[in-house]
Design a protein around this motif. Structure first.
Motif, PDB file in Angstrom:
ATOM      1  N   ARG A   1       9.081  15.725 -14.868  1.00  0.00           N
ATOM      2  CA  ARG A   1       8.633  16.357 -13.629  1.00  0.00           C
ATOM      3  C   ARG A   1       8.703  15.301 -12.528  1.00  0.00           C
ATOM      4  N   LEU A   2       8.672  15.763 -11.290  1.00  0.00           N
ATOM      5  CA  LEU A   2       8.848  14.887 -10.132  1.00  0.00           C
ATOM      6  C   LEU A   2       7.597  14.871  -9.276  1.00  0.00           C
ATOM      7  N   LEU A   3       7.196  13.685  -8.857  1.00  0.00           N
ATOM      8  CA  LEU A   3       6.106  13.509  -7.907  1.00  0.00           C
ATOM      9  C   LEU A   3       6.651  12.772  -6.695  1.00  0.00           C
ATOM     10  N   LEU A   4       6.866  13.494  -5.605  1.00  0.00           N
ATOM     11  CA  LEU A   4       7.283  12.889  -4.347  1.00  0.00           C
ATOM     12  C   LEU A   4       6.040  12.565  -3.526  1.00  0.00           C
ATOM     13  N   VAL A   5       5.970  11.349  -3.028  1.00  0.00           N
ATOM     14  CA  VAL A   5       4.804  10.903  -2.274  1.00  0.00           C
ATOM     15  C   VAL A   5       5.193  10.804  -0.807  1.00  0.00           C
ATOM     16  N   GLU A   6       4.648  11.674  -0.008  1.00  0.00           N
ATOM     17  CA  GLU A   6       4.992  11.742   1.417  1.00  0.00           C
ATOM     18  C   GLU A   6       4.514  10.490   2.155  1.00  0.00           C
ATOM     19  N   GLY A   7       5.368  10.006   3.044  1.00  0.00           N
ATOM     20  CA  GLY A   7       4.986   8.904   3.915  1.00  0.00           C
ATOM     21  C   GLY A   7       4.904   7.556   3.239  1.00  0.00           C
ATOM     22  N   ALA A   8       5.519   7.433   2.054  1.00  0.00           N
ATOM     23  CA  ALA A   8       5.482   6.162   1.334  1.00  0.00           C
ATOM     24  C   ALA A   8       6.883   5.595   1.205  1.00  0.00           C
ATOM     25  N   GLY A   9       6.956   4.267   1.250  1.00  0.00           N
ATOM     26  CA  GLY A   9       8.214   3.591   1.024  1.00  0.00           C
ATOM     27  C   GLY A   9       8.345   3.138  -0.420  1.00  0.00           C
ATOM     28  N   HIS A  10       9.090   2.055  -0.630  1.00  0.00           N
ATOM     29  CA  HIS A  10       9.364   1.597  -1.991  1.00  0.00           C
ATOM     30  C   HIS A  10       8.088   1.142  -2.705  1.00  0.00           C
ATOM     31  N   PHE A  11       7.204   0.451  -1.999  1.00  0.00           N
ATOM     32  CA  PHE A  11       5.933   0.017  -2.578  1.00  0.00           C
ATOM     33  C   PHE A  11       4.934   1.174  -2.601  1.00  0.00           C
ATOM     34  N   VAL A  12       5.295   2.241  -3.249  1.00  0.00           N
ATOM     35  CA  VAL A  12       4.494   3.458  -3.198  1.00  0.00           C
ATOM     36  C   VAL A  12       3.106   3.256  -3.806  1.00  0.00           C
ATOM     37  N   LEU A  13       2.981   2.440  -4.840  1.00  0.00           N
ATOM     38  CA  LEU A  13       1.679   2.252  -5.480  1.00  0.00           C
ATOM     39  C   LEU A  13       0.721   1.459  -4.603  1.00  0.00           C
ATOM     40  N   GLN A  14       1.267   0.556  -3.777  1.00  0.00           N
ATOM     41  CA  GLN A  14       0.427  -0.219  -2.865  1.00  0.00           C
ATOM     42  C   GLN A  14       0.168   0.543  -1.563  1.00  0.00           C
ATOM     43  N   GLU A  15       1.167   1.303  -1.126  1.00  0.00           N
ATOM     44  CA  GLU A  15       1.054   1.988   0.154  1.00  0.00           C
ATOM     45  C   GLU A  15       0.204   3.251   0.059  1.00  0.00           C
ATOM     46  N   LYS A  16       0.295   3.929  -1.081  1.00  0.00           N
ATOM     47  CA  LYS A  16      -0.466   5.157  -1.313  1.00  0.00           C
ATOM     48  C   LYS A  16      -1.186   5.038  -2.652  1.00  0.00           C
ATOM     49  N   PRO A  17      -2.238   4.211  -2.713  1.00  0.00           N
ATOM     50  CA  PRO A  17      -2.904   3.953  -3.994  1.00  0.00           C
ATOM     51  C   PRO A  17      -3.485   5.193  -4.647  1.00  0.00           C
ATOM     52  N   GLU A  18      -3.709   6.247  -3.868  1.00  0.00           N
ATOM     53  CA  GLU A  18      -4.195   7.485  -4.475  1.00  0.00           C
ATOM     54  C   GLU A  18      -3.184   8.085  -5.446  1.00  0.00           C
ATOM     55  N   THR A  19      -1.933   7.623  -5.359  1.00  0.00           N
ATOM     56  CA  THR A  19      -0.907   8.071  -6.295  1.00  0.00           C
ATOM     57  C   THR A  19      -1.274   7.705  -7.730  1.00  0.00           C
ATOM     58  N   LEU A  20      -2.016   6.617  -7.913  1.00  0.00           N
ATOM     59  CA  LEU A  20      -2.391   6.181  -9.264  1.00  0.00           C
ATOM     60  C   LEU A  20      -3.240   7.225  -9.966  1.00  0.00           C
ATOM     61  N   ALA A  21      -4.102   7.939  -9.225  1.00  0.00           N
ATOM     62  CA  ALA A  21      -4.907   8.979  -9.847  1.00  0.00           C
ATOM     63  C   ALA A  21      -4.039  10.111 -10.369  1.00  0.00           C
ATOM     64  N   ARG A  22      -2.984  10.444  -9.641  1.00  0.00           N
ATOM     65  CA  ARG A  22      -2.085  11.519 -10.079  1.00  0.00           C
ATOM     66  C   ARG A  22      -1.249  11.074 -11.271  1.00  0.00           C
ATOM     67  N   ILE A  23      -0.852   9.807 -11.279  1.00  0.00           N
ATOM     68  CA  ILE A  23      -0.166   9.280 -12.454  1.00  0.00           C
ATOM     69  C   ILE A  23      -1.111   9.292 -13.651  1.00  0.00           C
ATOM     70  N   GLY A  24      -2.349   8.875 -13.436  1.00  0.00           N
ATOM     71  CA  GLY A  24      -3.336   8.890 -14.508  1.00  0.00           C
ATOM     72  C   GLY A  24      -3.580  10.270 -15.062  1.00  0.00           C
ATOM     73  N   ASP A  25      -3.604  11.281 -14.187  1.00  0.00           N
ATOM     74  CA  ASP A  25      -3.779  12.675 -14.659  1.00  0.00           C
ATOM     75  C   ASP A  25      -2.616  13.091 -15.540  1.00  0.00           C
ATOM     76  N   PHE A  26      -1.402  12.693 -15.161  1.00  0.00           N
ATOM     77  CA  PHE A  26      -0.239  13.012 -15.992  1.00  0.00           C
ATOM     78  C   PHE A  26      -0.349  12.338 -17.358  1.00  0.00           C
ATOM     79  N   LEU A  27      -0.724  11.071 -17.371  1.00  0.00           N
ATOM     80  CA  LEU A  27      -0.813  10.342 -18.624  1.00  0.00           C
ATOM     81  C   LEU A  27      -1.925  10.891 -19.518  1.00  0.00           C
ATOM     82  N   ALA A  28      -3.014  11.292 -18.899  1.00  0.00           N
ATOM     83  CA  ALA A  28      -4.174  11.778 -19.681  1.00  0.00           C
ATOM     84  C   ALA A  28      -4.028  13.241 -20.097  1.00  0.00           C
ATOM     85  N   GLY A  29      -3.129  13.982 -19.456  1.00  0.00           N
ATOM     86  CA  GLY A  29      -3.006  15.421 -19.702  1.00  0.00           C
ATOM     87  C   GLY A  29      -2.389  15.747 -21.048  1.00  0.00           C
TER      88      GLY A  29
END
Length: 262
Positions: A234-262
Motif C-alpha cells: 500500500r502507498l502512504l503519500l505525505v503531503e508537503g514533505a520532501g525527501h527527509f519525510v520522517l524528520q519533516e513530518k514526524p507524525e508520519t511515524l505514527a502511521r507507519i507504526g499503525d501499519f506495523l502493529a496492524g
C-alpha cells in the motif's frame, strides 16, 4: 531533545558494527540512506511500540571501515550476518530509507522469510529514466539542503552554519569517509539495480511505501512503480514533505507504526 539510545557493538566479518537501539516491543531493523547526517532521532516516534534497531552501515556513521565493499551484495551479506548476530527473539520488521530502501529491497527479496512487514521510505534503486532522480554530483553543496526537505530549515539543522568550526570539520570528514564507501557501493550500477523490479516481485511480505509529495531528490512519481511491483503493498503519500519525510513530518511515524502493529 536527544534520544537516549542503547549502543550495541558487534564484529561482523571483521567490521566493527554499531547498532543504536531504543524502545521496547517487536523489533524494527532500520537501514539508513547514503549518509548519516540526519541521525536516528526519528526513531523516538516508533519507540513507544517497538524496539528500533538502527545500525550504521559498514564504512558509515558509527561503524568501522569496510574497504572490501564493492557493491550492494556486500551490504546484503553484511546484514544477513548481523541478523545472525542479533539473534532476535522474533522476526523483525524491516524499514529502509532512500539508499537503505534499495538495500532493504534486495535484502527482503533474498531473505523474505526472515522479516515480518517491510516499509520503504522514499526508496532509491529503481533508476527509471521516465522518473529520474536528481544528480547529486551536479548539485552545488549549498543547494543540497533544499533537495532534502521541502521546508529547508528542517534540513539546514543538520548542516554546519559557520558558528562551530569543530562541528564543521567533523561534518566534512564524516561526509568524505561515507562518500568514499558510497562510491564503491555504487560502482557496479549507480544508485540502484537494473533488475530491481524482479527483486520487488519476490517480496511477498506486507509492505508500505512512504513518500513525500515534494521530494526533489527522488520524485514521488516513482512511488506507484514500487507499489505495482510489490505483491502486497500500500502507498502512504505525505503531503508537503520532501525527501527527509520522517524528520519533516514526524507524525508520519505514527502511521507507519499503525501499519506495523496492524
Amino acid at each position: 531533545m536527544a534520544v537516549d539510545f542503547e549502543t550495541l557493538d558487534y564484529d561482523i566479518g571483521g567490521v566493527g558494527t554499531v547498532v543504536k537501539a531504543v524502545g521496547a516491543g517487536k523489533p524494527v531493523l532500520f537501514l539508513h540512506g547514503a549518509a548519516t547526517l540526519e541521525g536516528f532521532d526519528f526513531a523516538a516516534g516508533l519507540a513507544d511500540r517497538f524496539r528500533v534497531l538502527c545500525p550504521s552501515h559498514p564504512g558509515f556513521g558509527f561503524s568501522g571501515d569496510a574497504p572490501h565493499v564493492a557493491g550492494m551484495a556486500d551490504m546484503v551479506l553484511h546484514y544477513l550476518n548481523l541478523l545472525d548476530a542479533l539473534d532476535l527473539p522474533e522476526k523483525p520488521h524491516l524499514m529502509g530509507f532512500s539508499m537503505g530502501g534499495w538495500m532493504a529491497t534486495e535484502l527482503a527479496a533474498l531473505a523474505r522469510e526472515r522479516f515480518d512487514k517491510v516499509v520503504l521510505v522514499a526508496p532509491a534503486g529503481l533508476n527509471d529514466p521516465a522518473h529520474p532522480a536528481t544528480d547529486l554530483g551536479a548539485l552545488a553543496p549549498q543547494d543540497l539542503p533544499a533537495h532534502l526537505a521541502h521546508d529547508v530549515t528542517v534540513a539546514l539543522a543538520f548542516f554546519p552554519d559557520g558558528t562551530d568550526l569543530v562541528f564543521a570539520e567533523r561534518f566534512g570528514a564524516e561526509r568524505a569517509r561515507e562518500g568514499e564507501t558510497l562510491g564503491r557501493l555504487l560502482a557496479p550500477f549507480g544508485m540502484g539495480h537494473p533488475n530491481l523490479t524482479r527483486f520487488l516481485a519476490r517480496i511477498t511480505n506486507p509492505a508500505l511505501v512512504v513518500w513525500g509529495t515534494e521530494d526533489r531528490l527522488l520524485p514521488a512519481s516513482q512511488a506507484p512503480l514500487f507499489v505495482e511491483a510489490l505483491p502486497d503493498a500500500r502507498l502512504l503519500l505525505v503531503e508537503g514533505a520532501g525527501h527527509f519525510v520522517l524528520q519533516e513530518k514526524p507524525e508520519t511515524l505514527a502511521r507507519i507504526g499503525d501499519f506495523l502493529a496492524g
